[in-house]
Design an enzyme around this catalytic site. Structure first.
Site, PDB file in Angstrom:
ATOM      1  N   ARG A  23       0.510  -0.987   0.535  1.00 53.70           N
ATOM      2  CA  ARG A  23      -0.291  -0.131   0.226  1.00 53.70           C
ATOM      3  C   ARG A  23       0.758   1.916  -0.456  1.00 53.70           C
ATOM      4  NH1 ARG A  23      -2.561  -0.694   5.648  1.00 53.70           N
ATOM      5  NH2 ARG A  23      -0.581  -1.354   5.884  1.00 53.70           N
ATOM      6  N   GLN A  46       3.417  23.282  21.804  1.00 53.83           N
ATOM      7  CA  GLN A  46       3.085  23.788  20.024  1.00 53.83           C
ATOM      8  C   GLN A  46       4.087  22.859  18.953  1.00 53.83           C
ATOM      9  OE1 GLN A  46       3.828  27.915  20.953  1.00 53.83           O
ATOM     10  NE2 GLN A  46       2.152  28.315  21.616  1.00 53.83           N
ATOM     11  N   ARG A  59      15.401  31.858   6.925  1.00 53.03           N
ATOM     12  CA  ARG A  59      14.984  32.551   7.966  1.00 53.03           C
ATOM     13  C   ARG A  59      15.957  32.076   9.656  1.00 53.03           C
ATOM     14  NH1 ARG A  59       8.543  32.247   7.718  1.00 53.03           N
ATOM     15  NH2 ARG A  59       8.068  31.758   5.473  1.00 53.03           N
ATOM     16  N   HIS A  62      17.399  32.085  15.056  1.00 50.95           N
ATOM     17  CA  HIS A  62      16.167  32.537  15.797  1.00 50.95           C
ATOM     18  C   HIS A  62      15.879  31.141  16.950  1.00 50.95           C
ATOM     19  CE1 HIS A  62      13.727  34.034  12.327  1.00 50.95           C
ATOM     20  NE2 HIS A  62      14.671  34.853  12.563  1.00 50.95           N
ATOM     21  N   LYS A  72      13.504  22.225  19.756  1.00 47.75           N
ATOM     22  CA  LYS A  72      12.532  21.963  18.447  1.00 47.75           C
ATOM     23  C   LYS A  72      12.662  20.873  17.367  1.00 47.75           C
ATOM     24  CE  LYS A  72      13.167  26.791  17.501  1.00 47.75           C
ATOM     25  NZ  LYS A  72      13.683  28.028  16.704  1.00 47.75           N
ATOM     26  N   HIS A 119      18.381  27.988  15.566  1.00 52.86           N
ATOM     27  CA  HIS A 119      17.994  27.264  14.361  1.00 52.86           C
ATOM     28  C   HIS A 119      17.587  28.204  13.008  1.00 52.86           C
ATOM     29  CE1 HIS A 119      14.765  25.663  11.620  1.00 52.86           C
ATOM     30  NE2 HIS A 119      15.631  25.090  11.587  1.00 52.86           N
ATOM     31  N   TYR A 132       7.142  21.857  12.604  1.00 53.75           N
ATOM     32  CA  TYR A 132       7.527  21.784  13.644  1.00 53.75           C
ATOM     33  C   TYR A 132       7.402  21.537  14.715  1.00 53.75           C
ATOM     34  CZ  TYR A 132      10.608  26.272  11.537  1.00 53.75           C
ATOM     35  OH  TYR A 132      11.175  27.114  10.830  1.00 53.75           O
TER      36      TYR A 132
HETATM   37  C1  LIG Z   1       7.666  31.583  15.732  1.00 51.25           C
HETATM   38  C2  LIG Z   1       6.317  32.217  15.674  1.00 51.25           C
HETATM   39  C3  LIG Z   1       6.302  33.288  14.456  1.00 51.25           C
HETATM   40  N1  LIG Z   1       4.064  33.186  14.774  1.00 51.25           N
HETATM   41  C4  LIG Z   1       3.690  34.794  14.142  1.00 51.25           C
HETATM   42  C5  LIG Z   1       4.286  35.737  14.648  1.00 51.25           C
HETATM   43  C6  LIG Z   1       4.523  36.749  12.736  1.00 51.25           C
HETATM   44  O1  LIG Z   1       3.510  37.591  13.168  1.00 51.25           O
HETATM   45  C7  LIG Z   1       4.520  35.232  11.971  1.00 51.25           C
HETATM   46  C8  LIG Z   1       6.059  35.145  11.459  1.00 51.25           C
HETATM   47  O2  LIG Z   1       7.063  35.183  12.756  1.00 51.25           O
HETATM   48  P1  LIG Z   1       8.217  34.831  11.951  1.00 51.25           P
HETATM   49  O3  LIG Z   1       8.480  36.121  11.742  1.00 51.25           O
HETATM   50  O4  LIG Z   1       9.300  35.228  13.769  1.00 51.25           O
HETATM   51  O5  LIG Z   1       8.712  33.220  11.839  1.00 51.25           O
HETATM   52  P2  LIG Z   1      10.425  33.202  11.288  1.00 51.25           P
HETATM   53  O6  LIG Z   1      10.965  34.199  10.548  1.00 51.25           O
HETATM   54  O7  LIG Z   1       9.654  31.956  10.623  1.00 51.25           O
HETATM   55  O8  LIG Z   1      10.292  32.562  12.755  1.00 51.25           O
HETATM   56  C9  LIG Z   1      10.785  31.220  13.019  1.00 51.25           C
HETATM   57  O9  LIG Z   1      12.291  30.593  11.797  1.00 51.25           O
HETATM   58  C10 LIG Z   1      13.018  29.826  12.925  1.00 51.25           C
HETATM   59  C11 LIG Z   1      13.551  29.407  11.482  1.00 51.25           C
HETATM   60  C12 LIG Z   1      12.650  29.182  13.747  1.00 51.25           C
HETATM   61  O10 LIG Z   1      13.098  28.270  13.937  1.00 51.25           O
HETATM   62  C13 LIG Z   1      11.446  29.225  14.769  1.00 51.25           C
HETATM   63  O11 LIG Z   1      10.645  28.167  14.365  1.00 51.25           O
HETATM   64  C14 LIG Z   1      11.314  30.894  14.419  1.00 51.25           C
HETATM   65  O12 LIG Z   1      11.899  31.923  14.893  1.00 51.25           O
HETATM   66  O13 LIG Z   1       4.020  34.187  13.136  1.00 51.25           O
HETATM   67  C15 LIG Z   1       3.318  32.998  16.006  1.00 51.25           C
HETATM   68  O14 LIG Z   1       2.029  33.503  16.430  1.00 51.25           O
HETATM   69  N2  LIG Z   1       4.395  31.672  17.000  1.00 51.25           N
HETATM   70  C16 LIG Z   1       5.481  30.977  16.376  1.00 51.25           C
HETATM   71  O15 LIG Z   1       5.580  30.376  17.174  1.00 51.25           O
END
Ligand SMILES: Cc1cn([C@H]2C[C@H](O)[C@@H](COP(=O)(O)OP(=O)(O)O[C@H]3O[C@H](C)C(=O)[C@H](O)[C@H]3O)O2)c(=O)[nH]c1=O
Length: 180
Positions: A23, A46, A59, A62, A72, A119, A132
């Site tokens: 399958r 989460q 990205r 962070h 993570k 990361h 994640y």
């Molecule tokens: C991380 C996160 C973001 N948000 C909201 C905040 C912003 O409105 C939008 C984008 O957030 P941000 O620009 O921080 O997303 P990334 O740049 O992808 O951040 C991630 O990128 C790197 C690679 C990572 O390892 C982390 O998971 C995380 O920091 O999602 C949320 O509501 N919850 C969350 O846990």
């Protein structure tokens, strides 16, 4: 699942061990006991999905500061990314070291990253999606970041980012961050 050590103490590449039949296949992607045996958190309150439209999207890198430093488990559910973790734990034997792995939706591999590490990733094709597991709740007030091109780490990215957010492009060098 197989846990492969990396250059960062406590960080592992998690390889799937799919059971195949006529399958298709089935593979476990997480197991609280096996993760705990590796010293990894077994509780991830989460989960998140990151969608990236274009090849060359970077990205990161962070992390969240204590008391919300999060471990993570990162996997790619569409496409291929160059995924990087950097050890920022001053007490760690691999402090300031980095590790990288190509994660993709075909191998279904993942990177398990301990709390205290930064990361980030660079997408290697269009339309990459990541999934994640996070061991702590999102805490934007405790967000920290390091430069993708900080010479202190000298991360060997496959190529320079084509798409990068203003925040990620503007991080100070790590030493400056410590001094502040
Ligand atoms: C991380 C996160 C973001 N948000 C909201 C905040 C912003 O409105 C939008 C984008 O957030 P941000 O620009 O921080 O997303 P990334 O740049 O992808 O951040 C991630 O990128 C790197 C690679 C990572 O390892 C982390 O998971 C995380 O920091 O999602 C949320 O509501 N919850 C969350 O846990």
């Amino acid at each position: 699942m197989r846990f492969l050590p990396t250059a960062i103490a406590g960080a592992f590449i998690v390889e799937a061990d799919p059971r195949e039949d006529e399958r298709g296949s089935f593979a476990r992607t997480f197991c609280a006991k096996l993760f705990a045996d590796q010293g990894l958190p077994s509780h991830y309150p989460q989960c998140s999905i990151s969608v990236n439209h274009k090849r060359g999207t970077l990205r990161g890198l962070h992390y969240q500061k204590e008391p919300q430093a999060e471990a993570k488990l990162v996997r790619v559910t569409r496409g291929t990314v160059f995924d990087v973790a950097v050890d920022l734990r001053t007490e760690s034997s691999t402090y300031l070291q980095w590790t990288a792995v190509e994660l993709n939706a075909v191998q279904r591999n993942a990177l398990a990253i301990p709390a205290g590490c930064a990361h980030g990733y660079l997408t290697l094709e269009d339309n990459c999606e990541l999934y994640y597991h996070l061991s702590k709740d999102y805490a934007p007030d405790l967000a920290g970041g390091i430069r993708w091109d900080d010479p202190l780490f000298a991360i060997d990215w496959p190529f320079a980012p084509i798409v990068i957010g203003a925040r990620d492009a503007a991080y100070p060098s790590y030493r400056q961050e410590i001094v502040r």
